[in-house]
Scaffold this motif. Structure first.
Motif, PDB file in Angstrom:
ATOM      1  N   ARG A  39      -6.698  19.727 -35.132  1.00 38.51           N
ATOM      2  CA  ARG A  39      -5.952  19.121 -34.014  1.00 38.51           C
ATOM      3  C   ARG A  39      -6.479  17.711 -33.704  1.00 38.51           C
ATOM      4  O   ARG A  39      -5.728  16.781 -33.478  1.00 38.51           O
ATOM      5  CB  ARG A  39      -6.055  20.030 -32.778  1.00 38.51           C
ATOM      6  N   ARG A  47      -1.968   8.651 -33.413  1.00 39.28           N
ATOM      7  CA  ARG A  47      -2.118   7.538 -32.455  1.00 39.28           C
ATOM      8  C   ARG A  47      -2.487   6.241 -33.177  1.00 39.28           C
ATOM      9  O   ARG A  47      -2.091   5.155 -32.754  1.00 39.28           O
ATOM     10  CB  ARG A  47      -3.135   7.929 -31.370  1.00 39.28           C
ATOM     11  N   GLY A  70       3.683  17.407 -22.537  1.00 41.26           N
ATOM     12  CA  GLY A  70       3.191  16.917 -23.828  1.00 41.26           C
ATOM     13  C   GLY A  70       3.892  15.682 -24.345  1.00 41.26           C
ATOM     14  O   GLY A  70       3.515  15.144 -25.395  1.00 41.26           O
ATOM     15  N   THR A  83       5.079  12.609 -34.694  1.00 40.05           N
ATOM     16  CA  THR A  83       5.091  13.923 -35.345  1.00 40.05           C
ATOM     17  C   THR A  83       3.897  14.052 -36.269  1.00 40.05           C
ATOM     18  O   THR A  83       3.386  13.037 -36.765  1.00 40.05           O
ATOM     19  CB  THR A  83       6.400  14.135 -36.134  1.00 40.05           C
ATOM     20  N   HIS A  84       3.457  15.297 -36.463  1.00 38.71           N
ATOM     21  CA  HIS A  84       2.434  15.557 -37.482  1.00 38.71           C
ATOM     22  C   HIS A  84       2.637  16.953 -38.039  1.00 38.71           C
ATOM     23  O   HIS A  84       3.043  17.882 -37.339  1.00 38.71           O
ATOM     24  CB  HIS A  84       1.020  15.390 -36.937  1.00 38.71           C
ATOM     25  N   ASP A 105      10.768  14.175 -36.227  1.00 32.74           N
ATOM     26  CA  ASP A 105      10.047  15.409 -36.557  1.00 32.74           C
ATOM     27  C   ASP A 105       9.886  15.511 -38.066  1.00 32.74           C
ATOM     28  O   ASP A 105      10.781  15.110 -38.821  1.00 32.74           O
ATOM     29  CB  ASP A 105      10.795  16.641 -36.036  1.00 32.74           C
ATOM     30  N   GLU A 150      14.252  19.765 -33.416  1.00 37.50           N
ATOM     31  CA  GLU A 150      13.022  19.311 -32.746  1.00 37.50           C
ATOM     32  C   GLU A 150      13.080  17.795 -32.502  1.00 37.50           C
ATOM     33  O   GLU A 150      12.634  17.315 -31.462  1.00 37.50           O
ATOM     34  CB  GLU A 150      11.803  19.688 -33.580  1.00 37.50           C
ATOM     35  N   LYS A 154      12.836  15.903 -28.834  1.00 39.27           N
ATOM     36  CA  LYS A 154      11.867  14.839 -28.528  1.00 39.27           C
ATOM     37  C   LYS A 154      12.552  13.574 -28.008  1.00 39.27           C
ATOM     38  O   LYS A 154      11.908  12.750 -27.359  1.00 39.27           O
ATOM     39  CB  LYS A 154      11.020  14.517 -29.755  1.00 39.27           C
ATOM     40  N   LEU A 164      15.168  21.932 -23.446  1.00 40.62           N
ATOM     41  CA  LEU A 164      16.390  22.193 -24.203  1.00 40.62           C
ATOM     42  C   LEU A 164      16.056  23.290 -25.200  1.00 40.62           C
ATOM     43  O   LEU A 164      15.193  23.092 -26.073  1.00 40.62           O
ATOM     44  CB  LEU A 164      16.807  20.910 -24.932  1.00 40.62           C
TER      45      LEU A 164
HETATM   46  C1  LIG Z   1       7.426  19.835 -28.502  1.00 42.00           C
HETATM   47  C2  LIG Z   1       7.844  20.213 -29.923  1.00 42.00           C
HETATM   48  C3  LIG Z   1       9.238  19.648 -30.202  1.00 42.00           C
HETATM   49  C4  LIG Z   1       6.818  19.606 -30.894  1.00 42.00           C
HETATM   50  O1  LIG Z   1       7.229  19.780 -32.222  1.00 42.00           O
HETATM   51  P1  LIG Z   1       6.240  20.351 -33.349  1.00 42.00           P
HETATM   52  O2  LIG Z   1       6.997  20.426 -34.638  1.00 42.00           O
HETATM   53  O3  LIG Z   1       5.605  21.601 -32.822  1.00 42.00           O
HETATM   54  O4  LIG Z   1       5.068  19.295 -33.477  1.00 42.00           O
HETATM   55  P2  LIG Z   1       5.083  17.799 -34.018  1.00 42.00           P
HETATM   56  O5  LIG Z   1       3.768  17.582 -34.641  1.00 42.00           O
HETATM   57  O6  LIG Z   1       6.279  17.462 -34.821  1.00 42.00           O
HETATM   58  O7  LIG Z   1       5.163  16.938 -32.678  1.00 42.00           O
HETATM   59  C5  LIG Z   1       4.105  16.929 -31.781  1.00 42.00           C
HETATM   60  C6  LIG Z   1       4.232  15.689 -30.947  1.00 42.00           C
HETATM   61  O8  LIG Z   1       5.466  15.728 -30.232  1.00 42.00           O
HETATM   62  C7  LIG Z   1       5.298  14.978 -29.044  1.00 42.00           C
HETATM   63  N1  LIG Z   1       5.802  15.795 -27.945  1.00 42.00           N
HETATM   64  C8  LIG Z   1       5.250  16.912 -27.441  1.00 42.00           C
HETATM   65  N2  LIG Z   1       5.987  17.356 -26.417  1.00 42.00           N
HETATM   66  C9  LIG Z   1       7.018  16.499 -26.277  1.00 42.00           C
HETATM   67  C10 LIG Z   1       8.118  16.422 -25.377  1.00 42.00           C
HETATM   68  N3  LIG Z   1       8.306  17.307 -24.398  1.00 42.00           N
HETATM   69  N4  LIG Z   1       8.991  15.396 -25.501  1.00 42.00           N
HETATM   70  C11 LIG Z   1       8.818  14.466 -26.477  1.00 42.00           C
HETATM   71  N5  LIG Z   1       7.786  14.481 -27.368  1.00 42.00           N
HETATM   72  C12 LIG Z   1       6.908  15.500 -27.250  1.00 42.00           C
HETATM   73  C13 LIG Z   1       3.818  14.649 -28.899  1.00 42.00           C
HETATM   74  O9  LIG Z   1       3.627  13.310 -29.267  1.00 42.00           O
HETATM   75  C14 LIG Z   1       3.179  15.571 -29.909  1.00 42.00           C
HETATM   76  O10 LIG Z   1       2.018  15.049 -30.516  1.00 42.00           O
HETATM   77  P3  LIG Z   1       0.646  14.922 -29.694  1.00 42.00           P
HETATM   78  O11 LIG Z   1       0.460  16.215 -28.992  1.00 42.00           O
HETATM   79  O12 LIG Z   1      -0.388  14.643 -30.741  1.00 42.00           O
HETATM   80  O13 LIG Z   1       0.868  13.771 -28.738  1.00 42.00           O
HETATM   81  C15 LIG Z   1       7.896  21.760 -30.129  1.00 42.00           C
HETATM   82  O14 LIG Z   1       6.601  22.313 -30.055  1.00 42.00           O
HETATM   83  C16 LIG Z   1       8.755  22.488 -29.127  1.00 42.00           C
HETATM   84  O15 LIG Z   1       8.350  22.797 -28.013  1.00 42.00           O
HETATM   85  N6  LIG Z   1      10.026  22.815 -29.515  1.00 42.00           N
HETATM   86  C17 LIG Z   1      10.897  23.598 -28.689  1.00 42.00           C
HETATM   87  C18 LIG Z   1      12.000  22.746 -28.068  1.00 42.00           C
HETATM   88  C19 LIG Z   1      13.018  22.388 -29.083  1.00 42.00           C
HETATM   89  O16 LIG Z   1      12.689  21.878 -30.133  1.00 42.00           O
HETATM   90  N7  LIG Z   1      14.298  22.618 -28.762  1.00 42.00           N
HETATM   91  C20 LIG Z   1      15.361  22.316 -29.669  1.00 42.00           C
HETATM   92  C21 LIG Z   1      16.516  21.746 -28.886  1.00 42.00           C
HETATM   93  S1  LIG Z   1      17.986  21.668 -29.864  1.00 42.00           S
END
Ligand SMILES: CC(C)(COP(=O)(O)OP(=O)(O)OC[C@H]1O[C@@H](n2cnc3c(N)ncnc32)[C@H](O)[C@@H]1OP(=O)(O)O)[C@@H](O)C(=O)NCCC(=O)NCCS
Length: 220
Positions: A39, A47, A70, A83-84, A105, A150, A154, A164
Motif C-alpha cells: 500500500r 503521488r 478517499g 489509479t494503481h 481506472d 470504476e 471516480k 454510485l
Molecule cells: C473507490 C474505488 C473506485 C477505487 O477503485 P480501485 O480499483 O479499488 O482502486 P484504484 O487503485 O483504481 O484507485 C484508488 C484511487 O482512487 C481514488 N479514489 C478513492 N476514492 C475515490 C472517490 N470516492 N472518488 C474519486 N477517486 C477516489 C484515490 O486516489 C485512490 O488512490 P489513493 O488511495 O492512493 O489516493 C473503488 O474501491 C470503489 O469503491 N468502487 C465502488 C464504486 C463504484 O465503482 N461504482 C460504480 C458506479 S457505475
C-alpha cells in the motif's frame, strides 16, 4: 500508454514500477498512517506520478491528501484522478477551466472472478459483454466493464459527493476503444447540473485494461 487515450488538455503520468526516488510530503505520510509495504508503494508512486502530471500543467509539486471517502484533494483549479494495480500506477490531471471532471481506472487484464459480473453488470451490459466476447475473445470484456464503471465513479464522486452503485450507471462498451456511460440516478439536489453522460476511452495492453472518462468544462 495512456497519453494516446487523452485529449490535449489532460496531462498524465504513469509508472510500471516503483521508482526509488519517489517521495511523500510529511502530510501525505501522516495521512497514510500505518500501512503495509504494498500500500505504501502504490500510494507513494501514484503521488509521484500525480506531481509529474501537475508539473506538466506548469504547476508546482504539492501534497495530494485523501479527502472525503478517499477522493484525492487536488490543488485549487485542478481536477484529476489516480489509479494503481499490480505493476501499474497512473494519474491524470487538468485545469478546471478546461475539464470539469476526470476518472481513470486500471485493472489486470484477466476475467473477473466467478459471480462478480452478475453484481457489476446490468442485464443489458452483460448481454453486450457476451456479444463482444464472441466477436473479440482476446479482450476480457467483463473486466473492462468493471474498469469503466470504476472510472465513471471516480469522475462522478468529486462533482456530486455522492455514492454510485454498480447499478447506478449503464455503460455501453464499444470495440473501437470507446465507451459511453449514462448515470441512471438523479444527482443530489445540491448538484443539479452534475454530468450524467460520460464519454470514455479504453485500451487493453501490457496485461492491463485501462479506462478513462473526461468531461470537458464546456459539456452541458
Ligand atoms: C473507490 C474505488 C473506485 C477505487 O477503485 P480501485 O480499483 O479499488 O482502486 P484504484 O487503485 O483504481 O484507485 C484508488 C484511487 O482512487 C481514488 N479514489 C478513492 N476514492 C475515490 C472517490 N470516492 N472518488 C474519486 N477517486 C477516489 C484515490 O486516489 C485512490 O488512490 P489513493 O488511495 O492512493 O489516493 C473503488 O474501491 C470503489 O469503491 N468502487 C465502488 C464504486 C463504484 O465503482 N461504482 C460504480 C458506479 S457505475
Amino acid at each position: 500508454m495512456i497519453d494516446q487515450m487523452l485529449p490535449p488538455a489532460v496531462a498524465a503520468a504513469e509508472s510500471f514500477g516503483d521508482p526509488p526516488d519517489a517521495r511523500l510530503f510529511p502530510e501525505e505520510r501522516a495521512a497514510l498512517g500505518e500501512a503495509g509495504a504494498a500500500r505504501r508503494r502504490e500510494y507513494t508512486t501514484v503521488r509521484h506520478c500525480a506531481r509529474r502530471a501537475i508539473g506538466a500543467l506548469g504547476l508546482p509539486p504539492v501534497p495530494i491528501l485523501p479527502g472525503v471517502r478517499g477522493a484525492p484533494r487536488w490543488p485549487d483549479g485542478v481536477v484529476g484522478s489516480m489509479t494503481h494495480c499490480a505493476g501499474y500506477r497512473a494519474a491524470v490531471v487538468a485545469r478546471d477551466s478546461a475539464v470539469r471532471t476526470l476518472g481513470i481506472d486500471a485493472e489486470p487484464h484477466e476475467p473477473l472472478p466467478d459471480g462478480v459480473l452478475g453484481f457489476v453488470g446490468l442485464p443489458e451490459e452483460r448481454a453486450r459483454v457476451a456479444r463482444l466476447s464472441r466477436l473479440e475473445p482476446r479482450v476480457c470484456w467483463d473486466r473492462l466493464l468493471f474498469c469503466t464503471k470504476e472510472a465513471v465513479y471516480k469522475a462522478w464522486f468529486p462533482v456530486t459527493g455522492s455514492w454510485l452503485g454498480f447499478d447506478g450507471a449503464r455503460v455501453s462498451l464499444r470495440s473501437d476503444g470507446t465507451f459511453h456511460a449514462r448515470v441512471l440516478v438523479a444527482p443530489p439536489a445540491e448538484h443539479p447540473t452534475a454530468p450524467r453522460d460520460f464519454t470514455g476511452r479504453w485500451l487493453a495492453r501490457e496485461g492491463l485494461v485501462v479506462a478513462c472518462v473526461v468531461v470537458p468544462a464546456s459539456a452541458p
